[in-house]
Write an enzyme that holds these catalytic residues in place. Structure first.
Site: not given
Lengths: 409, 267
Positions: B60, B49, B175
């Site tokens: 993030d 990834e 995911y």
């Protein structure tokens, strides 16, 4: 007059946004999956509160008794005489509790948070005005309050940092990137993603993912509703032009909204021209930006060819932001809202002039609107009427301006 | 079968979960990043990834933010990220590579043009952090037109009623982010992972990977029991961050950590 719309389609100000938050090609919901359900719940809670007379009554009472509404529409006789043209009126949002229009939205969202049972509040702030307004309502309602603020802004708005802390808020400095408003929003979003089940994010401008741009606009509509009634009472007619500064664009859309369908009234948003329209030197999104997606919505952005967000600069922390509210982008395309910019130098001069001539120290953000309005007043005859949204007071800016003036001399 | 499906099939046949490694493209610079990718790919990684560095990575945590900053400061661009993929493709023809990115980086080039260019460079899939299925029409169309797989996220806050909308949009894998929050190393594993994977599998036959907050071998082992794949990011990015300027040490550390984590995927 710049009132001729570029499209013949009739304008219905209540038709936007659509159910998914789109203002034509702008707006929408661009957030991580973790936040999707919270935004849906927020939208539903907001719709219910809007239809609930008890909620609306309480909001009106709080706006009156706590925030100090209605605010006056003041004929600025000295500024008008100085310019020798159009009659200049100031919508005195600077007189509100906590010093700016931001309290309208902070109160509305705090009542909404209470209704949703969320007792922890987060917010971002640039100039500190939204942070102060949020800290105040959190103190009042007994909410835990965390404010994210860029480290650079904490320095240039130190007074507001102290005010927030005094009212019990925790102010967290953000050291990433250029350490201003954009980074504060990133950090607030990260907090929200982490604590979404217990926390409401009081976003401070008409920006971000749906329902924020619509909801924040609605909480500020009171500005235009009052101004309309006041100008009709004082001048017996609608104004020729409305002028507001535009960072995210909340004070501007709040003033403009009630006039959108009065096509004879020219609406002008004034962006931050900074040190001039060169990459990294300004925050005039319509002068140097293009379509993109940032922090929740699709809109005009200052970005490089690769889609990385540009650095911005403005003397005013509240306008120092790379993106603009999606509703503004929509009405600009239609030719309904026009955009101009004022540079740091012009703003500093008018900041002093307004203080001297009217005994009113305007916020640096609002001074952008005033700078363009004075230029414009000179072009128009004395039979014309301009209303400027004086969205905030400049107490927070005096130390920064003092430093800048010392540097100049 | 495409590379993504093949990789999960291979891992499944070996009775283990696929090991999905995240690294930021261009961290701390192009050459070191290429070497780092090759190092982890040689240590049991099934799917790479690649984080495309963005100026405003709001999903993030600090580790990945700093990695993106290093990459951008070293001159990483969209074109250079594609170059990195092409370089990896030359010696790893079979390993699936999925971009982990933010929508503006796709949108700004024109969605169709970007997806076509990514596919041509050898990218297999696209995970766009801030693009829910509701806004993904253009990406889905371009993905179909150019055979680039889409990856979408299910979160702990996603209600059952939303899952079909997400699984319908995904063509590569799902995911599952194991916790509310941003990427980053966590001491404790989130609860409810097997149940969440079961909830998702009720709506799709696509592989389900689990990520966010997984950094140690025993955590990998635990997740591997229920998920088709386990994603580790920040723990690997930390190996880069802690050994900046020491390429040999960096490679040794990355290799050791990746091998250890890969060993945890056995069921």
């Amino acid at each position: 007059m710049g009132a001729a719309a570029k499209t013949a389609e009739p304008l219905d100000r209540f038709s936007l946004p659509d159910a998914a938050g789109h203002f034509g090609p702008y707006g929408g919901v661009f957030v991580p999956e973790t936040l999707m359900t919270a935004l849906e719940e927020l939208g539903a809670a907001y719709a219910a509160s809007k239809a609930d007379p008890a909620f609306q009554t309480e909001l009106r009472q709080q706006l009156r008794d706590y925030a100090g509404r209605p605010t006056p529409l003041y004929f600025a006789e000295q500024l008008t005489r100085h310019c020798g043209g159009a009659r200049i009126y100031l919508k005195r949002e600077d007189l509100l509790h906590t010093g700016a229009h931001k309290i309208n939205n902070a109160l509305g969202q705090a009542l909404l948070a209470r209704r949703m049972g969320k007792r922890r509040i987060i917010a971002e702030t640039g100039a500190g005005q939204h942070g102060v307004a949020t800290a105040a309502v959190c103190a009042k309602f007994g909410f835990e309050c965390v404010i994210y603020m860029g480290a650079v802004d904490m320095e240039r708005q130190a007074l507001n940092v102290f005010r927030m802390r005094l009212m019990g808020a925790e102010v967290r400095g953000v050291e990433a990137g250029q350490k201003t408003l954009k980074e504060a929003i990133n950090e607030a979003m990260r907090d929200w993603v982490t604590n979404v089940r217990t926390t409401h994010y009081i976003l401070g401008t008409a920006y971000g993912a749906h329902p924020y741009p619509m909801m924040v606009r609605d909480f500020h509509r009171v500005i235009g509703l009052e101004a309309r009634e006041q100008i009709l009472a004082q001048e017996k007619r609608l104004p020729d032009e409305l002028i507001s500064c535009v960072g995210g664009g909340s004070n501007a859309i709040g003033l403009f909204f009630e006039f959108l369908e009065d096509l004879a009234v020219r609406l002008v948003g004034v962006e931050a021209g900074g040190r001039g329209i060169r990459p990294g030197e300004h925050a005039a999104r319509f002068a140097g930006g293009r379509l993109g997606v940032l922090q929740g919505c699709k809109t005009f952005l200052l970005q490089n060819a690769d889609g990385q967000i540009d650095q911005t600069h403005s003397v005013s922390a509240g306008l120092d932001y790379a993106a603009v509210g999606p509703e503004h982008a929509f009405y600009r395309d239609r030719g309904r809202i026009e955009f101009e910019y004022a540079t740091d130098d012009e703003v500093l001069e008018v900041f002093r002039l307004c203080s001297r001539l009217e005994g009113i120290i305007p916020a640096l953000e609002s001074t952008h609107a005033l700078a363009y309005a004075m230029k414009r007043a000179r072009e128009l005859g004395p039979d014309r009427v301009i209303v400027v949204n004086l969205s905030g007071r400049g107490d927070k800016d005096v130390q920064q301006v003092e430093r800048m003036l010392k540097k100049q001399t | 079968m495409d590379r993504i499906a093949q990789a999960f099939a291979r891992a499944g046949a070996q009775n283990r979960a696929a090991f999905v490694a995240y690294l930021c493209a261009g961290d701390p610079d192009f050459d070191t990043s290429l070497a780092a990718c090759r190092t982890v790919l040689a240590c049991g990684v099934d799917l790479l990834e690649l984080g495309v560095p963005f100026s405003d990575p709001l999903a993030d945590g600090l580790t990945n933010q700093l990695a993106a900053q290093r990459a951008l400061a070293a001159g990483m661009t969209c074109a250079r990220v594609f170059e990195l993929v092409r370089a990896l493709r030359s010696d790893h023809p079979d390993t699936p590579i999925v971009f982990y990115t933010y929508y503006n980086l796709v949108f700004t080039h024109g969605v169709d043009a970007y997806v076509r260019a990514a596919r041509a460079a050898g990218v297999d899939g696209l995970l766009t952090l801030d693009l829910p299925p509701e806004e993904a029409g253009e990406v889905l169309a371009a993905g179909q037109a150019h055979d680039l797989k889409t990856v979408f996220i299910v979160a702990p806050t996603t209600p059952d009623s939303r899952i079909p909308k997400i699984t319908a949009a995904a063509t590569g894998f799902i995911y599952y982010v194991s916790r509310e929050g941003v990427t980053g190393v966590r001491a404790e594993m989130a609860g409810g992972i097997p149940e969440a994977v079961t909830r998702i599998r009720a709506h799709t036959t696509l592989p389900v990977v689990v990520g966010f907050g997984i950094s140690r071998r025993e955590q990998v082992s635990q997740v591997a029991r229920s998920a088709d794949g386990v994603v580790v990011g920040s723990a690997l990015v930390n190996c880069i961050q802690e050994n900046l300027g020491h390429p040999a040490r960096m490679a040794a550390r990355l290799g050791a950590v990746a091998s250890d984590l890969a060993a945890g995927t056995a069921r």
